[in-house]
Design an enzyme around this catalytic site. Structure first.
Site, PDB file in Angstrom:
ATOM      1  N   ASN A 154      18.863  19.270  33.866  1.00  0.00           N
ATOM      2  CA  ASN A 154      19.364  20.581  33.405  1.00  0.00           C
ATOM      3  C   ASN A 154      18.317  21.395  32.633  1.00  0.00           C
ATOM      4  O   ASN A 154      18.312  22.617  32.704  1.00  0.00           O
ATOM      5  CB  ASN A 154      20.677  20.454  32.638  1.00  0.00           C
ATOM      6  CG  ASN A 154      20.579  19.586  31.414  1.00  0.00           C
ATOM      7  OD1 ASN A 154      19.635  18.818  31.238  1.00  0.00           O
ATOM      8  ND2 ASN A 154      21.574  19.703  30.557  1.00  0.00           N
ATOM      9  N   LYS A 177       9.924   9.244  33.584  1.00  0.00           N
ATOM     10  CA  LYS A 177      10.658   9.252  34.859  1.00  0.00           C
ATOM     11  C   LYS A 177      11.584  10.451  34.818  1.00  0.00           C
ATOM     12  O   LYS A 177      12.596  10.445  34.137  1.00  0.00           O
ATOM     13  CB  LYS A 177      11.466   7.947  35.003  1.00  0.00           C
ATOM     14  CG  LYS A 177      11.607   7.452  36.392  1.00  0.00           C
ATOM     15  CD  LYS A 177      12.767   7.954  37.255  1.00  0.00           C
ATOM     16  CE  LYS A 177      14.089   8.276  36.691  1.00  0.00           C
ATOM     17  NZ  LYS A 177      14.733   9.396  37.421  1.00  0.00           N
ATOM     18  N   PRO A 178      11.213  11.523  35.546  1.00  0.00           N
ATOM     19  CA  PRO A 178      12.089  12.706  35.550  1.00  0.00           C
ATOM     20  C   PRO A 178      13.245  12.532  36.533  1.00  0.00           C
ATOM     21  O   PRO A 178      13.299  11.550  37.279  1.00  0.00           O
ATOM     22  CB  PRO A 178      11.149  13.817  36.017  1.00  0.00           C
ATOM     23  CG  PRO A 178      10.165  13.134  36.903  1.00  0.00           C
ATOM     24  CD  PRO A 178      10.015  11.724  36.382  1.00  0.00           C
ATOM     25  N   GLY A 230      20.643  12.133  29.088  1.00  0.00           N
ATOM     26  CA  GLY A 230      21.419  12.095  30.323  1.00  0.00           C
ATOM     27  C   GLY A 230      22.870  11.768  30.012  1.00  0.00           C
ATOM     28  O   GLY A 230      23.344  12.016  28.892  1.00  0.00           O
ATOM     29  N   SER A 231      23.541  11.192  30.986  1.00  0.00           N
ATOM     30  CA  SER A 231      24.978  10.953  30.817  1.00  0.00           C
ATOM     31  C   SER A 231      25.243   9.776  29.877  1.00  0.00           C
ATOM     32  O   SER A 231      24.397   8.889  29.717  1.00  0.00           O
ATOM     33  CB  SER A 231      25.591  10.658  32.185  1.00  0.00           C
ATOM     34  OG  SER A 231      25.051   9.463  32.697  1.00  0.00           O
ATOM     35  N   GLU A 252      20.201  10.782  23.888  1.00  0.00           N
ATOM     36  CA  GLU A 252      20.826  12.101  23.754  1.00  0.00           C
ATOM     37  C   GLU A 252      21.751  12.231  24.958  1.00  0.00           C
ATOM     38  O   GLU A 252      21.294  12.447  26.077  1.00  0.00           O
ATOM     39  CB  GLU A 252      19.726  13.172  23.725  1.00  0.00           C
ATOM     40  CG  GLU A 252      20.182  14.448  23.073  1.00  0.00           C
ATOM     41  CD  GLU A 252      20.853  15.373  24.048  1.00  0.00           C
ATOM     42  OE1 GLU A 252      22.097  15.280  24.183  1.00  0.00           O
ATOM     43  OE2 GLU A 252      20.146  16.157  24.686  1.00  0.00           O
ATOM     44  N   CYS A 286      24.434  20.205  27.597  1.00  0.00           N
ATOM     45  CA  CYS A 286      25.239  19.238  26.836  1.00  0.00           C
ATOM     46  C   CYS A 286      25.790  19.845  25.549  1.00  0.00           C
ATOM     47  O   CYS A 286      26.722  19.305  24.955  1.00  0.00           O
ATOM     48  CB  CYS A 286      24.455  17.960  26.561  1.00  0.00           C
ATOM     49  SG  CYS A 286      22.827  18.295  25.901  1.00  0.00           S
ATOM     50  N   GLU A 386      33.523  16.045  29.939  1.00  0.00           N
ATOM     51  CA  GLU A 386      32.492  17.072  29.837  1.00  0.00           C
ATOM     52  C   GLU A 386      32.580  18.024  31.039  1.00  0.00           C
ATOM     53  O   GLU A 386      32.683  17.589  32.175  1.00  0.00           O
ATOM     54  CB  GLU A 386      31.117  16.379  29.806  1.00  0.00           C
ATOM     55  CG  GLU A 386      29.983  17.334  29.542  1.00  0.00           C
ATOM     56  CD  GLU A 386      28.657  16.607  29.317  1.00  0.00           C
ATOM     57  OE1 GLU A 386      28.475  15.503  29.861  1.00  0.00           O
ATOM     58  OE2 GLU A 386      27.800  17.167  28.615  1.00  0.00           O
TER      59      GLU A 386
HETATM   60  P1  ADP Z   1      22.963  13.501  35.088  1.00  0.00           P
HETATM   61  O1  ADP Z   1      24.406  13.526  35.387  1.00  0.00           O
HETATM   62  O2  ADP Z   1      22.517  14.523  34.086  1.00  0.00           O
HETATM   63  O3  ADP Z   1      22.070  13.402  36.283  1.00  0.00           O
HETATM   64  P2  ADP Z   1      22.263  10.775  34.624  1.00  0.00           P
HETATM   65  O4  ADP Z   1      22.485   9.945  33.399  1.00  0.00           O
HETATM   66  O5  ADP Z   1      22.809  10.288  35.895  1.00  0.00           O
HETATM   67  O6  ADP Z   1      22.810  12.184  34.226  1.00  0.00           O
HETATM   68  O7  ADP Z   1      20.716  11.045  34.841  1.00  0.00           O
HETATM   69  C1  ADP Z   1      19.793  11.325  33.812  1.00  0.00           C
HETATM   70  C2  ADP Z   1      18.482  10.647  34.109  1.00  0.00           C
HETATM   71  O8  ADP Z   1      18.711   9.234  34.118  1.00  0.00           O
HETATM   72  C3  ADP Z   1      17.914  10.977  35.481  1.00  0.00           C
HETATM   73  O9  ADP Z   1      16.494  10.987  35.401  1.00  0.00           O
HETATM   74  C4  ADP Z   1      18.385   9.815  36.333  1.00  0.00           C
HETATM   75  O10 ADP Z   1      17.544   9.587  37.426  1.00  0.00           O
HETATM   76  C5  ADP Z   1      18.282   8.685  35.337  1.00  0.00           C
HETATM   77  N1  ADP Z   1      19.124   7.516  35.663  1.00  0.00           N
HETATM   78  C6  ADP Z   1      20.325   7.483  36.265  1.00  0.00           C
HETATM   79  N2  ADP Z   1      20.755   6.210  36.398  1.00  0.00           N
HETATM   80  C7  ADP Z   1      19.801   5.410  35.860  1.00  0.00           C
HETATM   81  C8  ADP Z   1      19.637   3.987  35.693  1.00  0.00           C
HETATM   82  N3  ADP Z   1      20.554   3.130  36.111  1.00  0.00           N
HETATM   83  N4  ADP Z   1      18.507   3.556  35.085  1.00  0.00           N
HETATM   84  C9  ADP Z   1      17.563   4.418  34.653  1.00  0.00           C
HETATM   85  N5  ADP Z   1      17.659   5.748  34.784  1.00  0.00           N
HETATM   86  C10 ADP Z   1      18.759   6.253  35.372  1.00  0.00           C
END
Ligand code: ADP
Length: 486
Positions: A154, A177-178, A230-231, A252, A286, A386
């Protein structure tokens, strides 16, 4: 446009070199029209291990540099990002969808992050603790070591800058890792670091399966800190995965911000602020206001102001700089539709909008109408889950304690906002809202100087300000006994 994209690297960056990963390349799509922008190289375990090893090798060199030397390079990076802001903004809009003016503002926040942290890195003071005469009790602040940074789509540039800048200032090296949706903004930033003269191994970027890369990063004892945005679900998983190696961790995570308008509020100002904050990045933020609590005496007036203003909100391709661009992808659209359908089935009323946009010029993109939903109650998904889209859900309240309880009735605790001109209300509500951040008659609560972060299931740790740098520091106590044996 193609020319602009052709300047962006599409490989992994490990130990100061651009390299191809061993997996099949994947496309990056433009959410405004479905076009493929680039094919991006992918790695897995091996490349991640190589990146960790490179960051580990670079750590002693980078952490031993004089803080002023690190600051010099960070300030150079800031200048380059500023000079190339238009190009970086275009890349971001193409892959993420947000309007160009928002992309540009995000890139300029990166500049501030780098400048602020370049300065702060020179002020990471330790302590001398009062000690017996023949002892020196010293508290040193040292970089934690190799940092893994996992970031979302985002804010594809600033989520990286606000992690990398304090980490570099503290003396850490990184593996990033983006998100797979928005790797190009990350790669474009790393390209600038490279051109600025970043020593090899200090910043590395790996692309590929997030599960695979995430596991290697969290399992590695050489990685001493994980910083993640992320989530909540992924954050919980990563927290668990970090247990075995006892890493420092900052998370976060999700938010579901309440926005409360009290009867004494400045209504036009509150409404204007709500629309600006809600539709920023299409609600995919967020800290976006997601539950709009209106005092019953002003609800009608406030709703009318919203309705009068919302019709002028423009939706379109971010490159044309509308108010709202597309939603990130089809999954994002489906989630908005599900929440709206559930709310409508349970008695909520759509006052404005409510549908995805399917006709030209929207047909090939993932667009949703700005939407106002009235009569939202706590039996609806949208009340607790959310919302990541342009939906304004209205909820009525009558009493201060009732609305504080309702605002706190969520697993999340990131941002919260309220509008009031009464000092007693301001003082009470600001203290009792169970959130990491509270905006009072103000929505712009994030900048490089102030702490950003949440409580409860919104995670822990802070980004920005002096607190942001502390996340990358270990405190070491040194006791020097100067009483020499005769
Ligand atoms: P969003 O819904 O914002 O994509 P995520 O938590 O799925 O939220 O993703 C945020 C970041 O975390 C992204 O870079 C995604 O690739 C990474 N991600 C998702 N799942 C995993 C995992 N199991 N291990 C490490 N990174 C992850």
């Amino acid at each position: 446009m193609i020319q602009k994209m052709s300047q962006v690297p599409t490989q992994l960056f490990i130990d100061g070199k651009w390299v191809d990963g061993g997996q099949e390349a994947v496309p990056v799509k433009n959410p405004a029209n479905g076009e493929t922008l680039a094919e991006v190289s992918q790695g897995a375990e091996e490349e991640t291990q190589q990146a960790i090893a490179a960051a580990k090798r670079a750590f002693p060199l980078w952490s031993k540099k004089a803080p002023s030397e690190r600051a010099q390079l960070m300030n150079k990076i800031a200048d380059m990002i500023e000079e190339e802001a238009d190009r970086l903004a275009t890349i971001m809009t193409l892959e993420q969808g947000k309007p160009l003016k928002e992309s540009r503002a995000e890139v300029l926040t990166d500049v501030e992050n780098f400048r602020w942290n370049a300065a702060e890195g020179q002020r990471i003071y330790g302590e001398i603790v009062p000690a017996p005469y023949d002892h020196h009790w010293l508290v040193r602040k040292q970089a934690v070591g190799v940092v893994a940074a996992i970031t979302p789509w985002n804010f594809p540039s600033n989520m990286i800058a606000r992690k990398i800048a304090p980490a570099l200032a503290a003396g850490c090296t990184l593996v990033m890792k983006p998100s797979k949706e928005t790797p190009l903004s990350a790669l474009a930033l790393v390209d600038i670091f490279d051109r600025a003269g970043m020593p090899e191994g200090v910043v590395n970027i790996v692309l590929g399966s997030s599960k695979v890369i995430g596991k290697v990063l969290t399992d590695s004892d050489d990685v001493r800190k994980l910083t993640f945005t992320g989530s909540t679900k992924t954050g919980q998983l990563l927290y668990e995965q970090c247990a075995a190696t006892l890493k420092h961790i900052s998370l976060e995570l999700g938010g579901h911000a309440p926005f409360i308008v009290f009867e004494d509020a400045d209504i036009p100002s509150a409404a204007e602020n709500l629309l600006a904050a809600k539709f920023r990045n299409n609600g995919q933020v967020c800290t976006a206001p997601n539950r709009i609590f209106l005092h019953k005496t002003i609800k009608e007036e406030f709703t009318q102001v919203l309705l009068d203003k919302i019709s002028s909100i423009t939706v379109g391709n971010g490159l044309d700089d509308p108010d709202i661009g597309p939603v990130i992808n089809e999954d994002g659209l489906k989630k908005i539709e599900e929440q709206l359908e559930d709310a409508s089935n349970k008695g909520a009323r759509v006052l404005y909008g409510g549908s995805r946009l399917t006709k030209r010029p929207y047909a090939d993109g993932t667009f949703f109408e700005p939407t106002i939903l009235d009569g939202v109650t706590n039996d609806m998904q949208i009340y607790y889950e959310e919302t990541f889209g342009p939906v304004i859900p209205l909820i009525e309240f009558t009493d201060v304690d009732e609305v504080i309880a309702a605002a706190n009735d969520t697993e999340f605790g990131l941002a919260s906002y309220f509008f009031s001109q009464d000092l007693q209300t301001i003082s009470k509500v600001a203290r009792e809202l169970d959130y990491g951040m509270v905006g009072v008659n103000e929505m712009a609560i994030s900048n490089p100087a102030v702490p950003f972060g949440g409580v409860k299931h919104s995670g822990f740790g802070r980004e920005n300000g002096k607190y942001g740098v502390e996340e990358y520091i270990d405190v070491k106590f040194i006791d020097i006994n100067t009483q020499l044996e005769k």
